[in-house]
Structures are given as structure tokens and as C-alpha cells.
Design an enzyme around this catalytic site. Structure first.
Site, PDB file in Angstrom:
ATOM      1  N   GLU B 209      43.971  42.153  34.876  1.00  0.00           N
ATOM      2  CA  GLU B 209      43.637  42.717  36.182  1.00  0.00           C
ATOM      3  C   GLU B 209      44.495  42.030  37.230  1.00  0.00           C
ATOM      4  O   GLU B 209      45.211  41.064  36.931  1.00  0.00           O
ATOM      5  CB  GLU B 209      42.141  42.563  36.479  1.00  0.00           C
ATOM      6  CG  GLU B 209      41.670  41.130  36.607  1.00  0.00           C
ATOM      7  CD  GLU B 209      40.140  41.013  36.681  1.00  0.00           C
ATOM      8  OE1 GLU B 209      39.437  41.831  36.084  1.00  0.00           O
ATOM      9  OE2 GLU B 209      39.674  40.063  37.338  1.00  0.00           O
ATOM     10  N   HIS B 247      35.711  39.793  41.186  1.00  0.00           N
ATOM     11  CA  HIS B 247      36.053  38.502  40.585  1.00  0.00           C
ATOM     12  C   HIS B 247      36.813  37.651  41.601  1.00  0.00           C
ATOM     13  O   HIS B 247      37.684  38.153  42.305  1.00  0.00           O
ATOM     14  CB  HIS B 247      36.957  38.689  39.361  1.00  0.00           C
ATOM     15  CG  HIS B 247      36.267  39.353  38.209  1.00  0.00           C
ATOM     16  ND1 HIS B 247      36.942  40.163  37.325  1.00  0.00           N
ATOM     17  CD2 HIS B 247      34.988  39.325  37.799  1.00  0.00           C
ATOM     18  CE1 HIS B 247      36.088  40.602  36.408  1.00  0.00           C
ATOM     19  NE2 HIS B 247      34.893  40.112  36.684  1.00  0.00           N
TER      20      HIS B 247
END
Lengths: 389, 288
Positions: B209, B247
């Protein structure tokens, strides 16, 4: 978490980093009074989180309290549009009025975490005033770095060695080294992710002064710093994002019109990408968390629908520990209560998925049910074209 | 084989008397994981699902000889828990806690590197070697034993990938969440080295990511040294720069950490990078 320049400068002062004499003002009158209490020409600076204020007309140099009042009038109460704010700009509620500095030399100074070395890194450059990304692209040889081993901290020789690379006089070099040491102390003691002085200047008298100040705090470190949490400016945050935060939801407003509700941050990002691939654009990022319950789902859902841009909603849940039947009940309850008028595409997978799908099917509500991600993408595209519903 | 964890792994659960620690201890025992002891300061002498609880890691090591620790401890005490496990000589520490201050993790990593402790996470769903042992939060039943190694910075997106594999009858050797924080323990590159040596692993799924450059480093390693096929998906192509996407580590800063750069690096290294998260399973099926 970000704070304003004037707040960052107050923090700088408490760490013995020199800043210009200045005062904060929220009306043109206060700006005039602030200017009168300072000596010589002053700079009136718009206080918003975004950068690029100077080029956008948010920083004005004036000669008198009267002019300061006029400058403040033009800035306060108006949105300021910079390359970082987006086209709507950011409303300016305060200006910082500070004594103008006769600049001789501009330096860049910043500290952040180098993720590949897993250490704090201090960066300095003689090409101050330019954005560090620009310096990195145009002349990377002009960026000097020192990495810090946290167990021994920043040593004096490192701060001096870095300052020496900037081509300053001996007394200036010593002053800059001192600023570097103090800035590192602030970085560690206040749990920062980024501190930046751009520019740090040498004035015509040979003194070092921080003309700008930028600090990003580590959100995970805020529990140790309740005094920093208090500096948060709700006016700088999107109202929907603020509302989400109150409900422990991880929400970010975006430009598109497909609202999405997902469990887990990685899957939420992937879902946004999927919507884009389907020829649409996501209206938001929303992670309801890996352990979301019925109530969280309902709160998330009502948040999505309060966004006027949303023309379709995509619910993408992979139930693990979180069971699909519980989720399905939450979705049905929310849709019934909120009188949803846009198409709702639901894709459930994981624990108790059969029961979950059955609850949706028997609810008497019009869900577009997708059995996998590919089908979901097709349904999103069709829903927006108005072929279904 | 498999990597990191198997039937011989003896697990210590730190924070075992807490809600999460206790619930997942039960889930892991049900999966067949060998949980041998737990630690919660002040709760020594108790039992949780018949697992003995000790006050300190040192005591737990003496009495129950664990070789892996799992940390279910709140953020402000988690760094301390990792260090206590490392100091006691535990070889593998899996930290599930989300929200540990970055400054704490910088210091913890330095200590672990010196002591040779392997850390997974923090902010990870954990590790599972299907059919052998589950040291994590994942629902065990979606996995099946087989030849694909899965590594990821995310939780539910990993379940998505695993599910696509299992539904095609493709099993997994070991699935590892490396953690969603800016500073984590074992990297994609470290895991690739383990998967390369592991005979059970025939292919690898890498789910990356935005943020940092762990994917670019992995790409370099794959080009130079890795001999098995790799399929990758990178989440966050549509994420706006400068925003943290859930995150703590998922953020594009100053033009670095973009999905585009990661996809380009992996493609150049010969990795099959899929555009849609729906294509992970079919891409692996086409390669093996």
C-alpha cells in the site's frame, strides 16, 4: 496532527529557538494594535494549516499599523486558496503579525523519520525558501543529512558538522548548530513526525531566526501530550471528518460520488481503487475497523449519507472475527431508519456470510447484492448510469 | 515446512487476561496452536482457558519455555512488552497493538536489531501457517494448507486475497501481516528471503500500500535474488497525497510512497502486478 504557525512558534520559543517578535490577531483592529506594539515594518501572515500562503497573497509586508489593519481586512474572513488547499480554499480566522526581518541568508532545516533506515533524520539545505521536494528534484546535492541513533541522541559534533555544510560564517554556524540541537530536542520530547523551519534565516545583523514553523505530531504519541491535543483547531478540519472522529470512525472526505463503507484500512483503500476502475470516483475513505459492531455500521452509514455528493453507496465487508449476520442486521437497521434514497451495493464475505446474505434478501429492501468484487464493480458502474435501481 | 511458525511453536501471550488477549487465546487454542503460557503483571497464578499466567516474561520462560510471544497490550505499554520479550530471549515477537508512538518503535527496533530478535508488526493481524499454527486475529477457516506465501501490510485485504486463493483450491504456506505502521519489524524483503528457502512455498502474493518504500526494496530483492513467481496488488492509487489512510504508515509524503512508484518498481522486477484487488486469486492460478 498539525498546528498553526503561531502555535509552532510559541513551542519553538519554549525550546530556545529564536522567532520574530509577534502577536496573533483575529480582527483588523487587533492586527493594527499588534503592529503598533511592535517596532518597524511588520508582516501579516494568514494562519491556515496549508502551505503556499505567500504566493496566494496570504502574507503581506506593511509599514504601519494602519496598513496592517488594511492587510488584515483583506485576509481575515476570506478563504485563502493555495496549491495545497484545493479550489475552495481555507477560511482565515487569524493572522500572525510579526516584526519584519531583514533577510541575508535563507536556510532549510527539517527533521523527520527516515522509514527505510528506521531512524530520525535531520535535513539541512542552503537552498532555503524553496520546498524541500523541489530542492530534492532540482539539486539533491544541496540537501545534507545526519541520521540519529536514538539511544545516544543527537551529538554536538553532528549538529556542528551539518551546520558547517551550509557555508555560513563561524558565529552563524554555531548559532545554527544550536538551533539544530534544540529542534531535535523538540522533535523527540513532543513526539513529532515532522518539524520544519523553512526558511531559517540569518538577518542583516548576523542573528539566526526561524521565519516559518511547521510541526506535524505523531497521532499515536498524543496520549503523552494533552497540552498539544488542546491546540487542535476544529475550523481546519472537514465537519464530516470531525463528526467521524467523535464516533471513532476513520473517515476522509474525497471528491467523488460513490460513498464506501469498509472494514479495515487496506481493504478500504483497495475498495476506492476498485470504484475508480469501475469508471466512478470514491466520495470518501471509511474504515469502520476490523472489530466494528452493528452500532458502528449504522453511524458510518448515516455519516456517508449526510454527504450531499453521494449518489450511490458501496458496502464492502470481509467478516472475520466480525460476523456477516451481525453486519447485515446493522445495515438493514440503518437503511430502514435513514430512508436511503440512493442505490446501495452490498458485498459481504467471510464468517456466517450465508446468514448475512439471507438477512439482506429477506429485509424487503432494495439492495444490489454482489457476490464478489468484480460483480460489485459492475453494479457500481451500472448504478451510476441509472440503468438499475 | 512453512515460515516463522509451525506445530513446534510454543506461544506466550502477553496481555492474556485482557478481553482481546483472552478471546484470541481461546481462538488460537481451538485452531490447534500450542499456547503454553501467558503474562499479565499482577495476575500471576491465574489461568486463562487452562493456560497458566505469570507476572513476568522471565518467569514464564523459566516455567513454560515459549519460543514466540504475542503482544495484546495497550499502546502505552506495548513497547515495554516487546522489549521484555526480547530481553528474555524470545526469538519471534508478534505485536498486534495499533497506535504505538513512532518514537518508541525507533528505539525498540534498535534494541531488537542488536539482540537478533525477529519482530512482526506492530499493528498486524499476525501470522498463520494453515493446518499448523495460527498466531493472530485472522479467521482460521478461510485458509487452507498449500504452496502460496502471502505477505501484506493490511488485515482484511489479506483475508480477501486468501479467500480468493482458497476458493480456487489454492492453499497457503504461511500468511504474514507485516504491520501498518511506519516502523515495523520484519520487512517484505526479510520475508522473501524466508519464502525463497521454504520448500513448501511455490509462489508469493505481496499486498502493499502507499507510504514508505518497503515495496520498492522488495522489488530490488526480487529482481536480484528471488526465483519464485510473485503476484502483487498495491492499495491506494486513488488516495490523496498528505493524508494518512487509516494505517499510520499509509501516507504519501513529499511525492514519495506513491502507488505508481511501487507498481512501476515491482513490474520492472518481473512481478505480476494486478490492477484490481479482485484479480489476485486468478493471477496466482495463472502462474502455478
Amino acid at each position: 496532527m498539525k498546528i498553526h504557525e503561531y502555535q509552532a512558534k510559541e513551542l519553538f520559543s519554549s525550546f530556545s529557538i529564536p522567532v520574530p517578535a509577534g502577536k496573533i490577531a483575529s480582527t483588523p483592529r487587533e492586527a493594527s494594535e499588534a503592529a503598533a506594539s511592535l517596532s518597524g515594518p511588520v508582516v501579516v501572515k494568514a494562519q491556515i494549516y496549508a502551505g503556499g500562503r505567500g504566493k496566494a497573497g496570504g502574507v503581506r509586508l506593511v509599514d504601519s499599523p494602519q496598513e496592517a489593519e488594511g492587510a488584515a481586512e483583506k485576509i481575515l474572513g476570506h478563504p485563502l486558496v493555495t496549491h495545497q488547499t484545493g479550489p475552495a480554499g481555507r477560511m482565515v480566522n487569524r493572522v500572525l503579525v510579526e516584526e519584519a526581518t531583514a533577510v541575508k541568508t535563507e536556510i532549510y532545516l527539517g527533521i523527520t523519520i527516515d522509514r527505510s533506515r528506521r531512524l530520525p533524520v535531520i535535513m539541512a539545505s542552503p537552498a532555503g525558501g524553496m520546498e524541500i521536494e523541489q530542492i530534492a528534484m532540482d539539486s539533491p546535492e544541496k540537501i545534507f543529512k545526519e541520521w540519529i541513533f536514538p539511544e545516544i541522541g543527537l551529538r554536538g559534533f553532528q549538529a556542528y558538522r551539518l551546520a558547517l555544510k551550509l557555508g555560513l560564517s563561524a558565529p552563524e554556524t554555531k548559532q545554527v548548530a544550536r538551533v539544530i540541537s534544540n529542534l531535535y530536542r523538540l522533535f523527540v520530547e513532543r513526539d513529532c513526525m515532522l518539524v520544519e523551519i523553512n526558511p531559517l534565516v540569518i538577518d542583516s545583523g548576523g542573528s539566526v531566526i526561524a521565519l516559518d514553523a511547521k510541526i506535524n505530531f505523531d497521532d499515536s504519541g498524543l496520549f503523552r501530550h494533552p497540552e498539544i491535543e488542546k491546540l487542535r483547531d476544529p475550523n481546519e478540519e472537514n465537519p464530516l471528518e470531525l463528526e467521524a472522529k467523535k464516533n471513532n470512525l476513520n473517515y476522509i472526505k474525497l471528491d467523488g460520488n460513490v460513498g464506501c463503507l469498509v472494514n479495515g484500512a487496506g481493504l478500504a483503500m483497495a475498495t476506492m481503487d476498485l470504484i475508480k476502475l469501475a469508471g466512478a470516483a470514491p466520495a470518501n475513505f471509511l474504515d469502520v475497523g476490523g472489530s466494528a459492531n452493528e452500532e458502528m455500521i449504522e453511524k458510518g452509514f448515516s455519516l456517508l449519507l449526510s454527504d450531499p455528493d453521494v449518489r450511490a453507496v458501496f458496502i464492502n465487508i470481509f467478516g472475520g472475527i466480525l460476523r456477516c449476520d451481525i453486519l447485515a442486521r446493522g445495515i438493514v437497521a440503518a437503511v430502514k431508519r435513514l430512508e436511503v434514497k440512493v442505490p446501495v451495493i452490498v458485498r459481504l464475505e467471510g464468517t456466517n456470510v450465508e446468514q448475512g446474505r439471507e438477512i439482506l434478501a429477506k429485509s424487503g429492501l432494495e439492495f444490489l447484492r454482489a457476490s464478489d468484487l468484480d460483480e460489485a464493480a459492475t453494479l457500481i458502474a451500472r448504478a451510476l448510469q441509472g440503468e438499475e435501481k | 515446512m512453512s515460515i516463522l511458525v509451525d506445530k513446534n511453536t510454543r506461544v506466550l501471550v502477553q496481555g492474556i487476561t485482557g478481553r482481546e488477549g483472552s478471546f484470541h487465546t481461546q481462538q488460537m487454542l481451538a485452531y490447534g496452536t500450542n499456547v503454553v503460557c501467558g503474562v499479565t503483571p499482577g495476575k500471576g497464578g491465574q489461568e486463562v482457558h487452562d493456560v497458566p499466567v505469570f507476572n513476568t516474561v522471565a518467569e514464564a520462560i523459566m516455567e513454560a519455555k515459549p519460543n514466540a510471544a504475542m503482544i495484546f497490550v495497550p499502546p502505552r505499554f506495548a513497547a515495554d512488552a516487546i522489549l521484555e520479550a526480547a530481553e528474555g530471549g524470545i526469538e519471534l515477537v508478534i505485536c498486534l497493538t495499533e497506535g504505538i508512538p513512532v518514537n518508541d518503535m525507533v528505539r525498540v527496533r534498535r534494541y531488537l536489531d542488536i539482540h537478533g530478535t525477529n519482530l512482526i508488526g506492530p499493528n498486524t493481524p499476525g501470522v498463520i501457517s494453515p493446518g499448523k499454527a495460527k498466531l493472530g486475529l485472522m479467521a482460521g477457516y478461510i485458509h487452507r494448507e498449500g504452496g502460496v506465501g502471502v505477505m501484506s501490510r493490511s488485515g482484511t485485504l489479506t483475508y480477501e486475497a486468501v479467500n480468493q486463493l482458497s476458493q480456487r483450491g489454492i492453499g497457503q504456506s504461511t500468511c504474514v501481516g507485516i504491520g501498518g505502521d511506519p516502523i515495523v519489524g520484519l520487512s517484505f524483503t526479510d520475508l522473501l528471503a524466508l519464502f525463497e528457502k521454504d520448500e513448501q512455498t511455490e509462489a508469493v502474493v505481496l499486498i502493499g500500500e502507499i507510504g514508505g518504500n518497503a515495496e520498492e526494496q522488495a522489488a530490488r530483492y526480487i529482481a536480484d535474488k528471488f526465483t519464485k513467481p510473485v503476484v502483487s496488488f498495491i492499495a491506494g492509487r486513488t488516495a490523496p497525497p498528505g493524508r494518512r489512510m487509516g494505517h499510520a504508515g499509509a501516507i504519501v509524503t513529499g511525492g514519495t510512497g506513491t502507488a505508481a512508484a511501487k507498481i512501476a518498481a515491482l513490474s520492472d522486477a518481473g512481478v505480476t502486478v494486478v490492477e484490481s484487488p479482485a484479480q489476485i486469486g486468478s493471477a496466482i492460478a495463472a502462474l502455478i
